[in-house]
Design a protein around this motif. Structure first.
Motif, PDB file in Angstrom:
ATOM      1  N   GLY A  53      11.196  15.164  -8.492  1.00 23.47           N
ATOM      2  CA  GLY A  53      10.503  14.017  -7.911  1.00 23.47           C
ATOM      3  C   GLY A  53      11.468  12.863  -7.727  1.00 23.47           C
ATOM      4  O   GLY A  53      12.564  12.835  -8.326  1.00 23.47           O
ATOM      5  N   PHE A  54      11.063  11.882  -6.907  1.00 26.93           N
ATOM      6  CA  PHE A  54      11.939  10.772  -6.553  1.00 26.93           C
ATOM      7  C   PHE A  54      11.180   9.446  -6.519  1.00 26.93           C
ATOM      8  O   PHE A  54      10.079   9.362  -5.960  1.00 26.93           O
ATOM      9  N   PHE A  55      11.789   8.404  -7.094  1.00 26.76           N
ATOM     10  CA  PHE A  55      11.353   7.021  -6.911  1.00 26.76           C
ATOM     11  C   PHE A  55      12.240   6.401  -5.842  1.00 26.76           C
ATOM     12  O   PHE A  55      13.461   6.582  -5.846  1.00 26.76           O
ATOM     13  N   MET A  56      11.633   5.623  -4.931  1.00 25.67           N
ATOM     14  CA  MET A  56      12.329   5.205  -3.716  1.00 25.67           C
ATOM     15  C   MET A  56      12.408   3.688  -3.573  1.00 25.67           C
ATOM     16  O   MET A  56      11.479   2.970  -3.926  1.00 25.67           O
ATOM     17  N   ALA A  57      13.521   3.243  -2.990  1.00 27.32           N
ATOM     18  CA  ALA A  57      13.678   1.854  -2.537  1.00 27.32           C
ATOM     19  C   ALA A  57      14.466   1.899  -1.234  1.00 27.32           C
ATOM     20  O   ALA A  57      15.345   2.741  -1.055  1.00 27.32           O
ATOM     21  N   GLY A  58      14.146   0.994  -0.318  1.00 32.15           N
ATOM     22  CA  GLY A  58      14.890   0.925   0.924  1.00 32.15           C
ATOM     23  C   GLY A  58      14.059   1.299   2.129  1.00 32.15           C
ATOM     24  O   GLY A  58      12.836   1.177   2.133  1.00 32.15           O
ATOM     25  N   SER A  59      14.722   1.771   3.169  1.00 30.98           N
ATOM     26  CA  SER A  59      14.106   2.048   4.461  1.00 30.98           C
ATOM     27  C   SER A  59      13.039   3.136   4.365  1.00 30.98           C
ATOM     28  O   SER A  59      13.312   4.260   3.929  1.00 30.98           O
ATOM     29  N   VAL A  60      11.827   2.793   4.807  1.00 33.12           N
ATOM     30  CA  VAL A  60      10.735   3.760   4.791  1.00 33.12           C
ATOM     31  C   VAL A  60      11.029   4.918   5.741  1.00 33.12           C
ATOM     32  O   VAL A  60      10.836   6.089   5.395  1.00 33.12           O
ATOM     33  N   SER A  61      11.502   4.609   6.957  1.00 34.63           N
ATOM     34  CA  SER A  61      11.759   5.669   7.937  1.00 34.63           C
ATOM     35  C   SER A  61      12.861   6.604   7.462  1.00 34.63           C
ATOM     36  O   SER A  61      12.775   7.821   7.651  1.00 34.63           O
ATOM     37  N   ALA A  62      13.893   6.048   6.821  1.00 39.41           N
ATOM     38  CA  ALA A  62      14.959   6.899   6.294  1.00 39.41           C
ATOM     39  C   ALA A  62      14.447   7.783   5.169  1.00 39.41           C
ATOM     40  O   ALA A  62      14.772   8.977   5.094  1.00 39.41           O
ATOM     41  N   TRP A  63      13.638   7.222   4.286  1.00 38.73           N
ATOM     42  CA  TRP A  63      13.117   8.006   3.175  1.00 38.73           C
ATOM     43  C   TRP A  63      12.148   9.090   3.655  1.00 38.73           C
ATOM     44  O   TRP A  63      12.044  10.156   3.037  1.00 38.73           O
ATOM     45  N   ARG A  64      11.443   8.821   4.755  1.00 41.43           N
ATOM     46  CA  ARG A  64      10.566   9.858   5.284  1.00 41.43           C
ATOM     47  C   ARG A  64      11.394  11.077   5.714  1.00 41.43           C
ATOM     48  O   ARG A  64      11.046  12.224   5.421  1.00 41.43           O
ATOM     49  N   LEU A  65      12.509  10.827   6.389  1.00 39.89           N
ATOM     50  CA  LEU A  65      13.393  11.925   6.792  1.00 39.89           C
ATOM     51  C   LEU A  65      13.990  12.625   5.577  1.00 39.89           C
ATOM     52  O   LEU A  65      14.122  13.856   5.541  1.00 39.89           O
ATOM     53  N   ILE A  66      14.368  11.829   4.574  1.00 38.24           N
ATOM     54  CA  ILE A  66      14.948  12.404   3.355  1.00 38.24           C
ATOM     55  C   ILE A  66      13.930  13.292   2.652  1.00 38.24           C
ATOM     56  O   ILE A  66      14.244  14.406   2.203  1.00 38.24           O
ATOM     57  N   ALA A  67      12.679  12.804   2.546  1.00 39.32           N
ATOM     58  CA  ALA A  67      11.638  13.592   1.880  1.00 39.32           C
ATOM     59  C   ALA A  67      11.404  14.909   2.611  1.00 39.32           C
ATOM     60  O   ALA A  67      11.255  15.969   1.985  1.00 39.32           O
ATOM     61  N   GLN A  68      11.367  14.850   3.940  1.00 38.41           N
ATOM     62  CA  GLN A  68      11.188  16.084   4.721  1.00 38.41           C
ATOM     63  C   GLN A  68      12.339  17.054   4.475  1.00 38.41           C
ATOM     64  O   GLN A  68      12.122  18.268   4.305  1.00 38.41           O
ATOM     65  N   THR A  69      13.553  16.513   4.438  1.00 37.07           N
ATOM     66  CA  THR A  69      14.723  17.362   4.222  1.00 37.07           C
ATOM     67  C   THR A  69      14.707  17.992   2.836  1.00 37.07           C
ATOM     68  O   THR A  69      14.984  19.195   2.671  1.00 37.07           O
ATOM     69  N   ILE A  70      14.391  17.199   1.828  1.00 35.47           N
ATOM     70  CA  ILE A  70      14.370  17.734   0.461  1.00 35.47           C
ATOM     71  C   ILE A  70      13.310  18.821   0.321  1.00 35.47           C
ATOM     72  O   ILE A  70      13.539  19.860  -0.317  1.00 35.47           O
ATOM     73  N   HIS A  71      12.134  18.602   0.911  1.00 33.80           N
ATOM     74  CA  HIS A  71      11.101  19.641   0.860  1.00 33.80           C
ATOM     75  C   HIS A  71      11.596  20.936   1.497  1.00 33.80           C
ATOM     76  O   HIS A  71      11.291  22.035   1.008  1.00 33.80           O
TER      77      HIS A  71
ATOM     78  N   SER B 254       0.806  -1.219   0.000  1.00 34.89           N
ATOM     79  CA  SER B 254       0.000   0.000   0.000  1.00 34.89           C
ATOM     80  C   SER B 254       0.841   1.272   0.000  1.00 34.89           C
ATOM     81  O   SER B 254       0.355   2.326   0.384  1.00 34.89           O
ATOM     82  N   LYS B 255       2.087   1.171  -0.418  1.00 40.42           N
ATOM     83  CA  LYS B 255       2.943   2.346  -0.371  1.00 40.42           C
ATOM     84  C   LYS B 255       3.277   2.813  -1.783  1.00 40.42           C
ATOM     85  O   LYS B 255       3.759   2.049  -2.614  1.00 40.42           O
ATOM     86  N   LEU B 256       3.036   4.079  -2.056  1.00 42.02           N
ATOM     87  CA  LEU B 256       3.407   4.669  -3.334  1.00 42.02           C
ATOM     88  C   LEU B 256       4.891   4.984  -3.296  1.00 42.02           C
ATOM     89  O   LEU B 256       5.355   5.732  -2.436  1.00 42.02           O
ATOM     90  N   LYS B 257       5.653   4.404  -4.211  1.00 44.37           N
ATOM     91  CA  LYS B 257       7.113   4.512  -4.168  1.00 44.37           C
ATOM     92  C   LYS B 257       7.643   5.758  -4.893  1.00 44.37           C
ATOM     93  O   LYS B 257       8.772   5.782  -5.352  1.00 44.37           O
ATOM     94  N   TYR B 258       6.813   6.765  -4.994  1.00 44.19           N
ATOM     95  CA  TYR B 258       7.221   8.006  -5.654  1.00 44.19           C
ATOM     96  C   TYR B 258       6.718   9.181  -4.838  1.00 44.19           C
ATOM     97  O   TYR B 258       5.604   9.153  -4.308  1.00 44.19           O
ATOM     98  N   PHE B 259       7.538  10.213  -4.704  1.00 43.31           N
ATOM     99  CA  PHE B 259       7.029  11.459  -4.125  1.00 43.31           C
ATOM    100  C   PHE B 259       7.494  12.640  -4.956  1.00 43.31           C
ATOM    101  O   PHE B 259       8.615  12.677  -5.453  1.00 43.31           O
ATOM    102  N   GLN B 260       6.577  13.575  -5.108  1.00 46.22           N
ATOM    103  CA  GLN B 260       6.819  14.780  -5.885  1.00 46.22           C
ATOM    104  C   GLN B 260       7.173  15.904  -4.925  1.00 46.22           C
ATOM    105  O   GLN B 260       6.466  16.140  -3.930  1.00 46.22           O
TER     106      GLN B 260
END
Length: 392
Positions: free
Chosen positions: A44-62, A32-38
């Motif tokens: 935009g980014f397509f993601m693989a790997g740790s969900v918690s790490a990518w959440r921090l990365i997405a917040q930082t990039i924003h 149920s996880k969309l592997k892309y965030f705009q």
């Protein structure tokens, strides 16, 4: 983990991705996880790997997106790389758990140029940012599949050879079809072992922009000839969802910033029944060899194909089948005479079967299979479990 498979050629990229997020050491998962965030209309980014790490990365990039430009997006002293390096190097993690890793494909659109790049990192160690090169890229656990780069490259090569003017969308569809075949050959249990969902979506981009394709798919399952599937990937009332129309099941897809894995529920979205089909690694003979019989029967034809492959051990010691099958023989007998057809009377009309062949009989089996594949007595003498497939 996941799989993100991409093909880049000049300014065009075709991408295939799944929807699975795994947690509790991979024992639980949700499709149920969309592997892309705009980030904005530029990035935009397509993601693989740790969900918690990518959440921090997405917040930082924003938070630093307004500092990123065409000129600095790939620079190692640019705001994107420096902010992510600091984040990755300073973020703590549980030493009793596997070290979180991330991989991703980023894209930056500009009226004069489209920039594609890769991100690869390990929490506590560092991160790499590099230009995306032409050819096949595979990220996530799917990259552990033996030979996957070459297998997908061949699929793309066939696509381009036969239809040179293929749009990136067509190439993405060919990659997806190839990926489905690869996963089937690895075995139905490979989805669970690799942490990959059995449904793949596609996206494409070039200098004109980006498109993630909404789709509705209907057909008969290749893993269950009697099973019809009908499902879609679409936006409903502003929410991106997976819809299993056959089972009347809807799975809302969560964004990286809102996704929460409480570890309590496993949700599988498998409308094609790919996780319940033939599982090659369940039939490992001596010497890590796997023999597979593919049989199709009718009143006017007998077809038997025998393949050989090997068991491949993953880093967690689970086993999948190497998808690079070697064909040992194929026989198609049309309009067989009655005494040849009669012994198959009680056999299923079609199916895949694992053949267990002892080590001391493997050489004889491989030497004789091309001429003896329809000889049930000979097959019984070489295959320990042949009675499970055929009985007189």
């Amino acid at each position: 983990m996941t799989i993100v498979a991409a093909y880049k050629q000049d300014n065009s990229v075709s991408i295939v991705f799944d929807f699975r997020a795994s947690f509790l050491r991979g024992e639980n998962h949700v499709d149920s996880k969309l592997k892309y965030f705009q980030v904005d209309d530029r990035m935009g980014f397509f993601m693989a790997g740790s969900v918690s790490a990518w959440r921090l990365i997405a917040q930082t990039i924003h938070s630093i997106a307004d500092q990123v430009t065409l000129d600095n997006v790939k620079l190692l002293n640019g705001p994107l790389y420096l902010s992510l390096r600091t984040l990755i190097e300073t973020t703590p993690y549980d030493p009793d758990e596997p070290i979180p890793t991330i991989a991703g494909i980023g894209v930056y659109w500009h009226p004069t140029q489209t920039v594609y790049f890769e991100l690869r990192g390990e929490i506590g160690s560092g991160i790499l940012l590099s230009p995306m090169t032409d050819g096949i890229t595979v990220l996530g656990n799917g990259s552990a599949i033996p030979g996957i780069h070459d297998l997908l490259a061949r699929a793309v090569h066939r696509s381009i050879i036969y239809v040179p003017e293929n749009h990136p969308l067509d190439v993405a569809r060919d990659i997806r079809n190839s990926l489905k075949g690869i996963m089937n050959r690895c075995g139905s249990s490979s989805y669970q072992k690799l942490g990959i969902s059995p449904v793949f979506s596609i996206a494409w981009m070039n200098e004109t922009g980006f498109c993630m394709e909404g789709e509705e798919l209907m057909d008969y399952s290749s893993t269950d000839g009697q099973g019809r599937y009908h499902y879609s990937f679409e936006r409903v009332n502003g929410q991106v969802v997976l819809n299993n129309h056959q089972a009347q099941e809807t799975v809302p897809l969560e964004d990286i910033l809102t996704f929460s894995n409480n570890g309590q529920t496993t949700v599988e979205f498998d409308p094609e029944n790919r996780t319940t089909g033939f599982d090659a690694p369940s039939y490992i003979s001596d010497n890590n060899t796997i023999y597979i019989l593919v049989e199709s029967l009718s009143s006017s034809m007998i077809q038997r194909i025998v393949y050989k492959t090997y068991a491949h051990q993953l880093v967690d010691s689970s086993v999948i089948a190497d998808p690079r099958y070697e064909r040992l023989c194929e026989i198609v007998l049309r309009e067989p005479i009655n005494h040849v057809l009669a012994p198959f009377g009680n056999a299923p009309r079609s199916g895949n079967y694992g053949l267990i062949v002892p080590y001391n009989k493997q050489a004889s089996f491989e030497a004789g299979i091309a001429t003896m594949v329809l000889d049930h007595k000979w097959m019984s003498q070489h295959v320990e479990n042949y009675a499970d497939i055929y009985s007189q």
